[in-house]
Motif scaffolding. Structure first.
Motif, PDB file in Angstrom:
ATOM      1  N   GLN A  43      27.597  36.375  33.114  1.00 37.75           N
ATOM      2  CA  GLN A  43      29.033  36.609  33.181  1.00 37.75           C
ATOM      3  C   GLN A  43      29.406  37.933  32.528  1.00 37.75           C
ATOM      4  OE1 GLN A  43      31.082  34.789  34.921  1.00 37.75           O
ATOM      5  NE2 GLN A  43      29.301  33.607  35.508  1.00 37.75           N
ATOM      6  N   ALA A  44      30.422  38.565  33.106  1.00 38.16           N
ATOM      7  CA  ALA A  44      30.895  39.814  32.524  1.00 38.16           C
ATOM      8  C   ALA A  44      31.419  39.566  31.127  1.00 38.16           C
ATOM      9  CB  ALA A  44      31.989  40.404  33.413  1.00 38.16           C
ATOM     10  N   PRO A  45      31.165  40.460  30.189  1.00 41.30           N
ATOM     11  CA  PRO A  45      31.604  40.253  28.806  1.00 41.30           C
ATOM     12  C   PRO A  45      33.109  40.120  28.714  1.00 41.30           C
ATOM     13  CG  PRO A  45      30.056  42.069  28.985  1.00 41.30           C
ATOM     14  CD  PRO A  45      30.427  41.697  30.372  1.00 41.30           C
ATOM     15  N   GLY A  46      33.533  39.322  27.774  1.00 41.50           N
ATOM     16  CA  GLY A  46      34.953  39.193  27.500  1.00 41.50           C
ATOM     17  C   GLY A  46      35.649  38.150  28.317  1.00 41.50           C
ATOM     18  N   VAL A  47      34.955  37.492  29.251  1.00 39.73           N
ATOM     19  CA  VAL A  47      35.582  36.486  30.085  1.00 39.73           C
ATOM     20  C   VAL A  47      35.455  35.136  29.407  1.00 39.73           C
ATOM     21  CG1 VAL A  47      35.573  35.364  32.318  1.00 39.73           C
ATOM     22  CG2 VAL A  47      34.992  37.771  32.150  1.00 39.73           C
ATOM     23  N   GLY A  48      36.569  34.473  29.201  1.00 41.78           N
ATOM     24  CA  GLY A  48      36.530  33.144  28.629  1.00 41.78           C
ATOM     25  C   GLY A  48      36.271  32.133  29.708  1.00 41.78           C
ATOM     26  N   LEU A  49      35.114  31.535  29.748  1.00 41.71           N
ATOM     27  CA  LEU A  49      34.764  30.591  30.799  1.00 41.71           C
ATOM     28  C   LEU A  49      34.977  29.191  30.292  1.00 41.71           C
ATOM     29  CD1 LEU A  49      31.504  32.273  32.051  1.00 41.71           C
ATOM     30  CD2 LEU A  49      33.849  32.624  32.813  1.00 41.71           C
ATOM     31  N   GLY A  50      35.515  28.373  31.157  1.00 35.89           N
ATOM     32  CA  GLY A  50      35.753  27.011  30.738  1.00 35.89           C
ATOM     33  C   GLY A  50      35.841  26.103  31.906  1.00 35.89           C
ATOM     34  N   GLY A  51      35.999  24.805  31.628  1.00 34.42           N
ATOM     35  CA  GLY A  51      36.128  23.821  32.691  1.00 34.42           C
ATOM     36  C   GLY A  51      34.792  23.311  33.124  1.00 34.42           C
ATOM     37  N   ASP A  52      34.692  21.997  33.263  1.00 32.31           N
ATOM     38  CA  ASP A  52      33.425  21.426  33.683  1.00 32.31           C
ATOM     39  C   ASP A  52      33.480  20.928  35.109  1.00 32.31           C
ATOM     40  OD1 ASP A  52      35.008  19.245  33.496  1.00 32.31           O
ATOM     41  OD2 ASP A  52      33.958  18.316  31.821  1.00 32.31           O
ATOM     42  N   GLY A  53      34.631  21.104  35.758  1.00 32.44           N
ATOM     43  CA  GLY A  53      34.720  20.686  37.144  1.00 32.44           C
ATOM     44  C   GLY A  53      34.669  19.198  37.320  1.00 32.44           C
ATOM     45  N   GLY A  54      34.808  18.470  36.265  1.00 32.27           N
ATOM     46  CA  GLY A  54      34.623  17.051  36.385  1.00 32.27           C
ATOM     47  C   GLY A  54      35.866  16.280  36.682  1.00 32.27           C
ATOM     48  N   GLY A  55      37.004  16.878  36.713  1.00 30.56           N
ATOM     49  CA  GLY A  55      38.217  16.127  36.949  1.00 30.56           C
ATOM     50  C   GLY A  55      39.196  16.891  37.765  1.00 30.56           C
ATOM     51  N   ARG A  56      40.319  16.226  38.091  1.00 28.91           N
ATOM     52  CA  ARG A  56      41.351  16.855  38.895  1.00 28.91           C
ATOM     53  C   ARG A  56      42.670  16.887  38.168  1.00 28.91           C
ATOM     54  NH1 ARG A  56      40.666  18.978  44.249  1.00 28.91           N
ATOM     55  NH2 ARG A  56      38.560  18.512  44.830  1.00 28.91           N
ATOM     56  N   SER A  57      42.660  16.735  36.891  1.00 33.19           N
ATOM     57  CA  SER A  57      43.925  16.750  36.191  1.00 33.19           C
ATOM     58  C   SER A  57      44.614  18.072  36.398  1.00 33.19           C
ATOM     59  CB  SER A  57      43.698  16.512  34.689  1.00 33.19           C
ATOM     60  OG  SER A  57      42.959  17.559  34.161  1.00 33.19           O
ATOM     61  N   ALA A  94      35.256  35.701  36.328  1.00 37.61           N
ATOM     62  CA  ALA A  94      34.519  36.954  36.153  1.00 37.61           C
ATOM     63  C   ALA A  94      35.167  38.084  36.950  1.00 37.61           C
ATOM     64  CB  ALA A  94      33.064  36.759  36.575  1.00 37.61           C
ATOM     65  N   TRP A  95      35.527  37.792  38.198  1.00 40.34           N
ATOM     66  CA  TRP A  95      36.181  38.821  39.007  1.00 40.34           C
ATOM     67  C   TRP A  95      37.589  39.109  38.501  1.00 40.34           C
ATOM     68  CZ3 TRP A  95      33.796  42.084  41.960  1.00 40.34           C
ATOM     69  CH2 TRP A  95      32.560  41.739  42.527  1.00 40.34           C
ATOM     70  N   TYR A  96      38.261  38.085  38.047  1.00 38.95           N
ATOM     71  CA  TYR A  96      39.612  38.251  37.491  1.00 38.95           C
ATOM     72  C   TYR A  96      39.570  39.238  36.324  1.00 38.95           C
ATOM     73  CZ  TYR A  96      43.892  36.778  34.964  1.00 38.95           C
ATOM     74  OH  TYR A  96      45.094  36.724  34.314  1.00 38.95           O
ATOM     75  N   GLU A  97      38.638  39.027  35.413  1.00 38.86           N
ATOM     76  CA  GLU A  97      38.516  39.920  34.275  1.00 38.86           C
ATOM     77  C   GLU A  97      38.084  41.317  34.713  1.00 38.86           C
ATOM     78  OE1 GLU A  97      38.627  40.907  30.160  1.00 38.86           O
ATOM     79  OE2 GLU A  97      39.453  39.269  31.357  1.00 38.86           O
ATOM     80  N   TYR A  98      37.204  41.371  35.670  1.00 41.44           N
ATOM     81  CA  TYR A  98      36.714  42.659  36.172  1.00 41.44           C
ATOM     82  C   TYR A  98      37.868  43.491  36.741  1.00 41.44           C
ATOM     83  CZ  TYR A  98      33.873  45.907  38.977  1.00 41.44           C
ATOM     84  OH  TYR A  98      33.305  47.017  39.533  1.00 41.44           O
TER      85      TYR A  98
END
Length: 566
Positions: free
Chosen positions: A52-66, A263-267
């Motif tokens: 991942q590009a540096p500085g990108v806060g990655l999150g979410g496990d894709g496990g739900g639809r809340s 990643a693209w958003y931050e880029y």
């Protein structure tokens, strides 16, 4: 930048090399999330996490639809997995990078669409905080920025961008919901357009981003605004990481998808520059998932156009099928992994009927309308469709009717795609009414027309007598002023005539209720025979010749000479 190189850059190169190997073997850079338990999925996921590009806060496990928007997500869950370069993009305002590997260039029309959508939503939903770079990130993984800006001047893709057929073979099984209107498939649905919306979801979230009165998922302005509305749904504040993650996951419930978009958003937030439409390294040349319909366009790189050397198959293939609003189970590469899908032909089924000609019509009572309502059946690319049945219906309380007194008529479109209503008679009753045009049994929309039946207007006004109109000083005109109004030689009943004296200071005059001189205009109406008689006229003590002008509804006039003798 230099600090991004070294071991981290080596990992990125490893990921790219892996991607190139996969492109040679699978004809697409996408992968199936359903292979999560396989060695391939493990390698890809590990590479994604490490690169991942540096500085990108990655999150979410894709496990739900809340927090998902609505009951469905935009598309079929296949998407581009390639990550942005580790080098920072060229900052805005500087000269465009010269290397072919630069990914920060965004096609002019596509970029304009993202910015317009974000600006529009900033006023509509100020609490959402949507940035156009997020739309760019999603547009990147969904369609390679509308296939590198392959759009017309209005922002509509030059060829359809279609996701995989959602027939249950590696993807969700979604039966046709639009009659092939958008995706050209009357059996199953496919994700459509630059932001890859499934037709059933587009029917709920579709938007008109370019103000042309249509909501077209193939138009980047419309699709960008619809995607923005979708991301902002449920009161999300995209400046908050939790809401940002939920918004992206609502588009595709996959942690890998979330990481890729972020990643693209931050880029893109670090800087972009504009490139001409259809002149971007993002334009793919490999058909497959999310392929452009109809095959390569004439003169395009895929057909040996002048820029073919810059777009070699397998290089810069950032296209995808999209993880679009609309719902589908996890998917990715086509089952079997080998070979190319045949290019999807451009849709030949009608997707809409549009007005062809005037919207408003008028006719005089007792006559026929000079022009008739007409519509044109078109494909999603604006091509005419022959053989579409169009039903015209009259609504309202006037006596207007088609031949034989019918209030409806069905006409079939010709080779030019146009269906024109039969001759329409106005009837004798004045008033307004509407005409609607629809395609029975097809969801092609409704076209409305407004029509008005007006009272007959005279085209000629004449005196009923040739006797000279004369009076002596202080006397009365012995012969009354009487006229007849006609239209096409027939009397015009109940029409208004206005009589005005040219000289309002002296000469002939009428009398008011008190018997005082009146030189202001007076009005009269014709009887059933078109005859109208003016009130008595009188003469003052100023000899001379004077003019009285009568004007009928519609503007026709008659000048009458009045003489006062000394």
């Amino acid at each position: 930048m230099a600090r991004y190189r070294g071991r981290h850059a080596a990992k990125q190169e490893a990921v790219r090399a892996s991607g190139r190997r996969r492109r040679r073997g699978l004809s697409s850079t996408r992968y199936r999330r359903g292979l999560g338990g396989t060695a391939i999925a493990a390698v890809v996921m590990a590479a994604l996490t490490a690169s991942q590009a540096p500085g990108v806060g990655l999150g979410g496990d894709g496990g739900g639809r809340s927090g998902t928007a609505g009951d469905h997500t935009p598309g079929d869950d296949s998407y581009e997995t390639e990550l942005p370069p580790l080098e920072s993009p060229h900052p805005p305002g500087g000269s465009a990078p010269g290397g072919s590997g630069d990914e920060s260039g965004l096609p002019a029309t596509v970029l304009a669409a993202y910015k317009k959508a974000a600006k529009s939503l900033a006023s509509r939903t100020p609490g959402c905080g949507l940035r156009w770079e997020l739309l760019a990130g999603i547009g990147k993984v969904e369609s390679g920025q509308a296939r590198g800006g392959a759009v017309d001047k209005d922002g509509t893709t030059l060829r359809p961008i279609l996701g995989p057929v959602l027939n249950g073979a590696g993807f969700a099984d979604i039966k046709d919901t639009d009659g092939g209107k958008w995706d050209g498939d009357t059996t199953h649905d496919r994700a459509v357009g630059p932001m890859q919306f499934i037709p059933s979801t587009w029917s709920s979230w579709g938007a008109d981003g370019n103000g042309d009165g249509r909501k077209d998922p193939n138009n980047v302005y419309d699709a960008a605004l619809a995607a923005g509305k979708y991301l902002c749904a449920d009161g999300r504040d995209l400046s908050a990481k939790a809401d940002l993650d939920r918004a992206i996951l609502s588009y595709n419930n996959s942690s890998a998808y979330l990481r890729t978009v972020l990643a693209w958003y931050e880029y893109y937030r670090k800087g972009t520059h504009t490139v001409p439409d259809n002149d971007s390294p993002l334009l793919p040349t490999v058909p497959g998932l999310g392929e452009s319909g109809g095959g390569p366009a004439k003169g395009s790189p895929e057909r040996g156009g002048k820029d073919a050397s810059r777009h070699k198959p397998g290089k810069g293939s950032d296209h995808n099928a999209g993880s679009r609003p609309g719902g589908g189970r996890p998917g990715g590469d086509r089952p079997g992994g080998g070979g190319h899908d045949k290019p999807t032909p451009a849709p030949t089924t009608p997707h809409a009927i549009e007005r062809a000609g005037a919207k408003d019509f008028s006719a005089v009572a007792g006559e026929s309308f000079a022009t008739r309502p007409a519509v044109r059946a078109e494909t999603s690319r604006g091509k005419p469709v022959k053989g579409v049945k169009v039903r015209f219906e009259i609504h309202g309380s006037t006596e207007a009717a088609f031949a034989g007194g019918a209030r409806s008529a069905t006409v079939t479109t010709g080779a030019n795609g146009v269906a024109t209503a039969p001759a329409l008679s106005a009837g004798s009753r004045t008033g307004s009414f509407t005409i609607t045009a629809t395609a029975p049994g097809k969801d092609l929309g409704t076209v409305g027309f407004h029509a008005k039946v007006t009272a007959p207007q005279a085209d000629k006004v004449v005196r009923t007598s040739e006797v000279a109109l004369e009076a002596v000083k202080g006397g009365a005109f012995l012969v009354p002023v009487e006229v007849k109004a006609t239209r096409k030689g027939k009397p015009v009943a109940n029409t208004t005539l206005t009589a005005a004296l040219a000289d309002t200071e002296k000469g002939p005059f009428f009398k008011d209720a008190k018997g005082d001189p009146l030189r202001k205009p007076v009005t009269v109406r014709t009887d059933a025979n078109g005859i109208a008689k003016l009130p008595p006229l009188f003469a003052d003590d100023q000899p001379g010749t004077y003019t009285l002008t009568l004007t009928a509804e519609g503007g026709v006039t008659l000048a009458v000479q009045l003489t006062i003798k000394g």
